[in-house]
Design an enzyme around this catalytic site. Structure first.
Site, PDB file in Angstrom:
ATOM      1  N   PRO A  99       0.820  -1.207   0.000  1.00  0.00           N
ATOM      2  CA  PRO A  99       0.000   0.000   0.000  1.00  0.00           C
ATOM      3  C   PRO A  99       0.855   1.260   0.000  1.00  0.00           C
ATOM      4  O   PRO A  99       1.859   1.327   0.705  1.00  0.00           O
ATOM      5  CB  PRO A  99      -0.773  -0.106   1.329  1.00  0.00           C
ATOM      6  CG  PRO A  99       0.123  -0.923   2.212  1.00  0.00           C
ATOM      7  CD  PRO A  99       0.833  -1.895   1.298  1.00  0.00           C
ATOM      8  N   ARG A 126      -3.018  16.317  -9.012  1.00  0.00           N
ATOM      9  CA  ARG A 126      -4.016  15.255  -9.170  1.00  0.00           C
ATOM     10  C   ARG A 126      -5.354  15.722  -9.774  1.00  0.00           C
ATOM     11  O   ARG A 126      -5.880  15.048 -10.652  1.00  0.00           O
ATOM     12  CB  ARG A 126      -4.235  14.512  -7.848  1.00  0.00           C
ATOM     13  CG  ARG A 126      -2.939  13.877  -7.302  1.00  0.00           C
ATOM     14  CD  ARG A 126      -3.179  12.916  -6.146  1.00  0.00           C
ATOM     15  NE  ARG A 126      -3.866  11.731  -6.578  1.00  0.00           N
ATOM     16  CZ  ARG A 126      -5.149  11.525  -6.429  1.00  0.00           C
ATOM     17  NH1 ARG A 126      -5.896  12.411  -5.805  1.00  0.00           N
ATOM     18  NH2 ARG A 126      -5.702  10.436  -6.880  1.00  0.00           N
ATOM     19  N   CYS A 169       0.334  29.357 -13.768  1.00  0.00           N
ATOM     20  CA  CYS A 169      -0.090  30.063 -14.971  1.00  0.00           C
ATOM     21  C   CYS A 169      -0.738  29.101 -15.966  1.00  0.00           C
ATOM     22  O   CYS A 169      -0.204  28.846 -17.037  1.00  0.00           O
ATOM     23  CB  CYS A 169       1.124  30.759 -15.570  1.00  0.00           C
ATOM     24  SG  CYS A 169       0.636  32.143 -16.559  1.00  0.00           S
TER      25      CYS A 169
HETATM   26  N1  LLP Z   1       2.839  -1.327  -6.150  1.00  0.00           N
HETATM   27  C1  LLP Z   1       3.061  -0.987  -7.421  1.00  0.00           C
HETATM   28  C2  LLP Z   1       3.794  -1.903  -8.274  1.00  0.00           C
HETATM   29  C3  LLP Z   1       2.590   0.240  -7.933  1.00  0.00           C
HETATM   30  O1  LLP Z   1       2.787   0.568  -9.191  1.00  0.00           O
HETATM   31  C4  LLP Z   1       1.881   1.107  -7.070  1.00  0.00           C
HETATM   32  C5  LLP Z   1       1.383   2.407  -7.550  1.00  0.00           C
HETATM   33  C6  LLP Z   1       1.693   0.717  -5.721  1.00  0.00           C
HETATM   34  C7  LLP Z   1       2.180  -0.519  -5.305  1.00  0.00           C
HETATM   35  C8  LLP Z   1       0.985   1.576  -4.724  1.00  0.00           C
HETATM   36  O2  LLP Z   1      -0.326   1.840  -5.080  1.00  0.00           O
HETATM   37  P1  LLP Z   1      -1.272   2.528  -3.986  1.00  0.00           P
HETATM   38  O3  LLP Z   1      -1.387   1.587  -2.839  1.00  0.00           O
HETATM   39  O4  LLP Z   1      -0.643   3.808  -3.605  1.00  0.00           O
HETATM   40  O5  LLP Z   1      -2.561   2.730  -4.701  1.00  0.00           O
HETATM   41  N2  LLP Z   1      -0.217   9.052  -9.025  1.00  0.00           N
HETATM   42  C9  LLP Z   1      -1.439   8.282  -8.948  1.00  0.00           C
HETATM   43  C10 LLP Z   1      -1.195   6.905  -8.400  1.00  0.00           C
HETATM   44  C11 LLP Z   1      -0.145   6.137  -9.185  1.00  0.00           C
HETATM   45  C12 LLP Z   1       0.129   4.797  -8.581  1.00  0.00           C
HETATM   46  C13 LLP Z   1       1.288   4.143  -9.230  1.00  0.00           C
HETATM   47  N3  LLP Z   1       1.614   2.858  -8.708  1.00  0.00           N
HETATM   48  C14 LLP Z   1      -2.453   9.063  -8.098  1.00  0.00           C
HETATM   49  O6  LLP Z   1      -2.145  10.170  -7.676  1.00  0.00           O
HETATM   50  O7  LLP Z   1      -3.574   8.617  -7.901  1.00  0.00           O
END
Ligand code: LLP
Length: 437
Positions: free
Chosen positions: A296, A335, A366
């Site tokens: 996570p 975001r 801007c």
């Molecule tokens: N493991 C892998 C291989 C990943 O690619 C990611 C996220 C995670 C774990 C963690 O995911 P989480 O638990 O945070 O959902 N910038 C985007 C999110 C991109 C996530 C990329 N990979 C946003 O602001 O929503």
């Protein structure tokens, strides 16, 4: 009816004069002391989140390991908290590993990810002793083999599988489909080919398989669909090539609430269903129970973080829209512009007075697309008011930029009434640090 306050770190309150208090610290005082925009992390919420993830997953699967996906936001102070709480780390660049390492994070608990790791990064990873490399593709397999061979090492790896499952999230954050840059597709035979190669290599120790479907995933089902595909594959590979599945990772993707109307399954539902499916498939397929590794990112830091801004210019276009400009924006939170993400906001420095009105909170960058919240109902605002946006801990600072040669905000950690700066606000010198003239 859930209120906006529920989106803030646990224990957040509004005091007598209407000041928002986080981690026992008055945000008006924090703004005076550290300036705005300011990001605030509540240490108790961070630690509580670590404990509930470890607790929930270990309750359902004894051998469960929680990694913090540091792409959500990493700095030394956070790395220290996660290290102390016993988490491992999912890092996607040597830079993330370097930050964790400088904070004394145990390198054997680091899983090194990425779809295009550079040779130099793999060399550093091995020299620093990272626990696992999560190999994404066949090119990397060859590269890693040669780096490990050059060092006379046998590197522990997981193979990242692309299971071909739709997690029903934003297109930009969907990763588990066959049409994705990430992972080795099952259906094309590429996963099998890479696995056979890795198992035959004396320099690689294949500990198991990994997949990550997307982020955030607001239902449990996609994880179960992916397990249904990946575990029979693992059983087939065990029979055919002697794979011994010691670790299985369904990645991250666990959601957090950004608005008070959001309904999400509780963590216990994800943990229970994933662990149960893993157990059932393994027993049906005659596989021993592997370690369950979850990653996570957002769920670990999202709620612990708050963005605090000051109101500046207000432009009221009669009959059209009222723009309320804040002193941050897309430079610290891309975001809304990138994914159309929705947030809530509260006034942090006084009690609400007057009839609420619908306004648009915009930033100071801007670009017309620099909108933080379109059409949000807030009490009448004036310059100098403080606006707090909850659920700001994940993928905001981590994706922050110096667009418009702006300075990235300061970050404070609050702990039981005490606040300390964990990242100072950038300066013009920082902006020109790499500029050789
Ligand atoms: N493991 C892998 C291989 C990943 O690619 C990611 C996220 C995670 C774990 C963690 O995911 P989480 O638990 O945070 O959902 N910038 C985007 C999110 C991109 C996530 C990329 N990979 C946003 O602001 O929503």
């Amino acid at each position: 009816m859930p209120s906006a306050l529920d989106l803030f770190p646990a224990g957040s309150q509004v005091h007598g004069q209407g000041h928002l208090v986080i981690g026992g610290c008055d945000t008006v005082e924090l703004a005076q002391r550290f300036g705005t925009p300011l990001y605030i992390f509540d240490e108790a919420t961070l630690r509580e989140q670590c404990r509930s993830f470890i607790g929930e997953f270990q309750r359902h699967h004894q051998d469960a390991q929680v990694l913090y996906a540091s792409k959500a936001f990493i700095c030394k102070a956070l790395a220290r908290v996660f290290g102390e709480e016993g988490l491992g780390l999912d890092a996607v660049s040597a830079g993330e590993v370097a930050i964790a390492r400088s904070a004394g994070f145990p390198m054997e608990r680091v899983y090194f990810h990425g779809n295009n790791k550079l040779r130099e990064e793999l060399e550093l990873a091995l020299d620093w002793g990272v626990g696992r490399v999560v190999v994404d593709n066949e090119h990397e397999l060859g590269l890693l083999e040669s780096v490990a061979q050059g060092r006379g090492r046998r590197q522990a790896i997981l193979l990242r599988i692309s299971p071909g499952v739709d997690p029903h999230t934003h297109q930009y954050t969907t990763t588990g489909l066959v049409d994705s840059k990430f992972g080795l597709p099952l259906v094309t035979g590429q996963a099998e080919r890479a696995l056979a190669h890795a198992l035959a290599s004396p320099h690689l120790d294949v500990l198991g398989l990994h997949f990550h479907l997307g982020s955030p995933i607001t239902e449990v089902k996609p994880y179960l669909e992916a397990l249904e595909r990946v575990l029979p594959f693992a059983a087939g590979m065990t029979e055919k090539y002697g794979l011994s599945l010691r670790e299985l990772s369904p990645g991250g993707g666990f959601p957090v609430a950004y608005t008070s109307s959001t309904q999400l399954p509780p963590l216990s539902e994800y943990a229970g269903a994933i662990a149960a499916a893993l157990g059932e498939h393994c027993s049906r397929l005659g596989l021993g129970l592997p370690r369950l590794v979850v990653e996570p990112g957002r769920a670990m830091v999202g709620r612990a973080g708050v963005a605090l801004y000051s109101v500046g210019a207000i432009k009221d276009i009669p009959g059209v829209r009222k723009y309320v400009s804040l002193d941050g924006g897309m430079g610290d939170n891309i975001r809304p512009a990138l994914y159309g993400s929705r947030y809530e906001a509260v006034v942090a420095n006084r009690r609400a007075e007057g009839q609420p009105e619908v306004v648009t909170l915009c930033g100071r960058f801007c670009e017309s697309g620099d909108i933080l919240i379109k059409d949000v109902s807030l009490p009448p605002l004036k310059a100098g008011d403080l606006i707090a946006m909850p659920a700001a801990g994940a993928y905001q600072l981590a994706m922050a930029s110096n667009y418009n040669a702006s300075l990235r905000p300061a970050v404070a950690m609050v702990t039981a009434g005490e606040a300390r700066l964990i990242r100072r606000r950038e300066t013009f010198e920082d902006l020109m640090n790499c500029d050789l003239g």
